[in-house]
Structure formats: C-alpha cells, structure tokens
Design a protein around this motif. Sequence first.
Motif, mmCIF file in Angstrom:
data_model
loop_
_atom_site.group_PDB
_atom_site.id
_atom_site.type_symbol
_atom_site.label_atom_id
_atom_site.label_comp_id
_atom_site.label_asym_id
_atom_site.label_seq_id
_atom_site.Cartn_x
_atom_site.Cartn_y
_atom_site.Cartn_z
ATOM 1 N N ALA A 1 0.835 -1.198 0.000
ATOM 2 C CA ALA A 1 0.000 0.000 0.000
ATOM 3 C C ALA A 1 0.875 1.254 0.000
ATOM 4 C CB ALA A 1 -0.923 -0.003 1.219
ATOM 5 N N GLU A 2 1.992 1.171 0.703
ATOM 6 C CA GLU A 2 2.922 2.298 0.756
ATOM 7 C C GLU A 2 3.765 2.396 -0.510
ATOM 8 O OE1 GLU A 2 6.588 3.913 3.618
ATOM 9 O OE2 GLU A 2 5.244 2.311 4.305
ATOM 10 N N ASP A 3 4.132 1.243 -1.051
ATOM 11 C CA ASP A 3 4.971 1.207 -2.251
ATOM 12 C C ASP A 3 4.478 0.087 -3.165
ATOM 13 O OD1 ASP A 3 6.929 1.205 -4.184
ATOM 14 O OD2 ASP A 3 8.501 0.377 -2.886
ATOM 15 N N PRO A 4 3.510 0.376 -4.041
ATOM 16 C CA PRO A 4 2.910 -0.663 -4.899
ATOM 17 C C PRO A 4 3.906 -1.365 -5.814
ATOM 18 C CG PRO A 4 1.574 1.329 -4.899
ATOM 19 C CD PRO A 4 2.867 1.690 -4.237
ATOM 20 N N GLN A 5 5.068 -0.763 -6.035
ATOM 21 C CA GLN A 5 6.059 -1.370 -6.912
ATOM 22 C C GLN A 5 7.169 -2.068 -6.128
ATOM 23 O OE1 GLN A 5 7.519 1.340 -9.928
ATOM 24 N NE2 GLN A 5 5.529 2.326 -10.153
ATOM 25 N N ASN A 6 6.985 -2.253 -4.832
ATOM 26 C CA ASN A 6 8.036 -2.839 -3.993
ATOM 27 C C ASN A 6 8.387 -4.242 -4.467
ATOM 28 O OD1 ASN A 6 8.822 -4.544 -1.380
ATOM 29 N ND2 ASN A 6 9.410 -2.417 -1.058
ATOM 30 N N GLU A 7 9.639 -4.436 -4.813
ATOM 31 C CA GLU A 7 10.070 -5.694 -5.425
ATOM 32 C C GLU A 7 9.899 -6.884 -4.487
ATOM 33 O OE1 GLU A 7 13.846 -7.416 -8.052
ATOM 34 O OE2 GLU A 7 14.014 -5.496 -6.983
ATOM 35 N N ASP A 8 10.387 -6.740 -3.257
ATOM 36 C CA ASP A 8 10.291 -7.842 -2.300
ATOM 37 C C ASP A 8 8.842 -8.129 -1.935
ATOM 38 O OD1 ASP A 8 13.033 -8.210 -2.221
ATOM 39 O OD2 ASP A 8 13.313 -6.895 -0.488
ATOM 40 N N GLY A 9 8.052 -7.069 -1.774
ATOM 41 C CA GLY A 9 6.655 -7.255 -1.410
ATOM 42 C C GLY A 9 5.875 -7.999 -2.479
#
Length: 273
Positions: A187-195
């Motif tokens: 939600a904070e970083d929609p492009q987060n690789e690890d997430g």
Amino acid sequence: MKKSQLILIVLGICTVAGLYALPKVVVDNEAGTTTVEDSQAQQSTDVAGMHENELSSENRSEADGFKATLASTQNPSELSAAAKSLAAIYQKEGMFDSAAYTLEKALMVNASNLGLVEEAGKAFYEAYSFALDKAKVEALAEKTRTYLNQVLEKDPSRLDLKTKVAMTYVSSANPMQGITMMREILAEDPQNEDGLFNMGVLSMQSGQYKRAAERFEELVKYHPANLQGQFYLAVSYFESNEKNKAKAQFEEVKKLTQDPMILESVQTYLDRL
C-alpha cells in the motif's frame, strides 16, 4: 547470481521463508481469524547447537584464524571485523545459521553497532529461509525479528527489512500478521520488489495460482531483471493451466539466463506442456 538464488529457482515452487513450514492461509482475499498457539517452545531452542558443520579444507585454516581472534579479543572493532570475515566464509559454504550465530556473538560486546545488528538480522533471515525443521525455523525467525526490528525502530522507512520481518510471521502461529504487514508495504509502495515477490510466492503456496500470476506480472513489469519472478510467473501460468502463456513465459526465461540448471528446470516444464 548468488548460489542461494539459483537453488531457489531450481527448486521451483519451494522457495524462500520456509515454505515447507508455512500454513496454507488465504493470502489475497479477506482474511479470517487465526489461532495463536503458545510459542514458548521456540525460546528453549539452543541456536548455538545448530552450528556444528565442518568447513572445507581450503577455508578451514583462514576460518581458524578468525575464530582465534574472536576468542582472544574484546576490542569491538577487531571482533566485528573478524566476525564479518568468518561469517562470509560460512555463507560462501552455505552454512547460513553458523554465519548468523557468528555475527550475533560479535554483538555481545558491540551491541550498539546498528550496522552489525542489521547484518546479524539479515544473516538470521537467510538461515531461516533455508531451514526445514520446525523448531529451527521458529528460533531463527525470532532472532531475525529481534535484530531487524531494532533497525526498523530507528528507521521505519526500511521496507526491505520490513518485508523480511513480515515473512517470518507467515510461518508463525499468527500468519495473518505477516500477510497484513506485506499488504501495508505494498500500500505504501505498490512497486516494492520484495513485497510483490513474496506475496506472489505466498499465493502459490496457498494454491492461488491465478492471483500469484497477477502478482508476478506486476513484479516483472516493474522489475524485469528479477529472474526468480520471471520463472515463478511461468510456473504460475503452468499451474493455472494457461498453457500458451506458460510456454511463452518459459521461453522468455530461457532468454534471460545461460545457467544449465535453470535451463534444465525450464525444459522439464516445457516437456510437460
């Protein structure tokens, strides 16, 4: 490519963060409640007793020198340097729990070194990622949280560390805590690789292959060089019976690597289509 990454790819669906031990929870739908069990058993696990591996002959002499330094000095900088060097040898040989324990030992006289705290936390997470024994998984997960949370208290913006902490909760008695954390990260970083990667992996583990494919599609859209994500996207298509997409994606993976082990794994899937 790191040896650990290669192992993860070749294993196929069996991947990081103790998937053998993970409960099969629904990852991307509305979550129900989960039962929290007593976790006191993990506190009695003797982590130090897990480190009896033998080093190969070419590294043993160098390692013995670092061990001697660790045993003879109380100087924080000398001890930290020796611990990091010894841990690097253990990691090179795949003795991840020994590497983590070595770094933790250095913290006994250098507990204020936040960089060393972070290295220890990451090392325990790597050890946790490859552990299969339930008690060992729990003990290493607890160690990971202990150290990485210290760094997050100082710098909550470190989403790379938060994803690791989240994954340790997924194999705990309260897996939804970890999944909730992972959703917060995205939600904070929609492009987060690890997430994106970890949510895709968790969807695979719970049999939600179509949802996994969506996660991996997002991952490779923003991070096309993520070979593991490319591979798992193909596997997700395969398991979803999207044969044309699976074939095309496996062919794409073949263009991204020349490693014979990965190519052999890809060809095994292609032969089944």
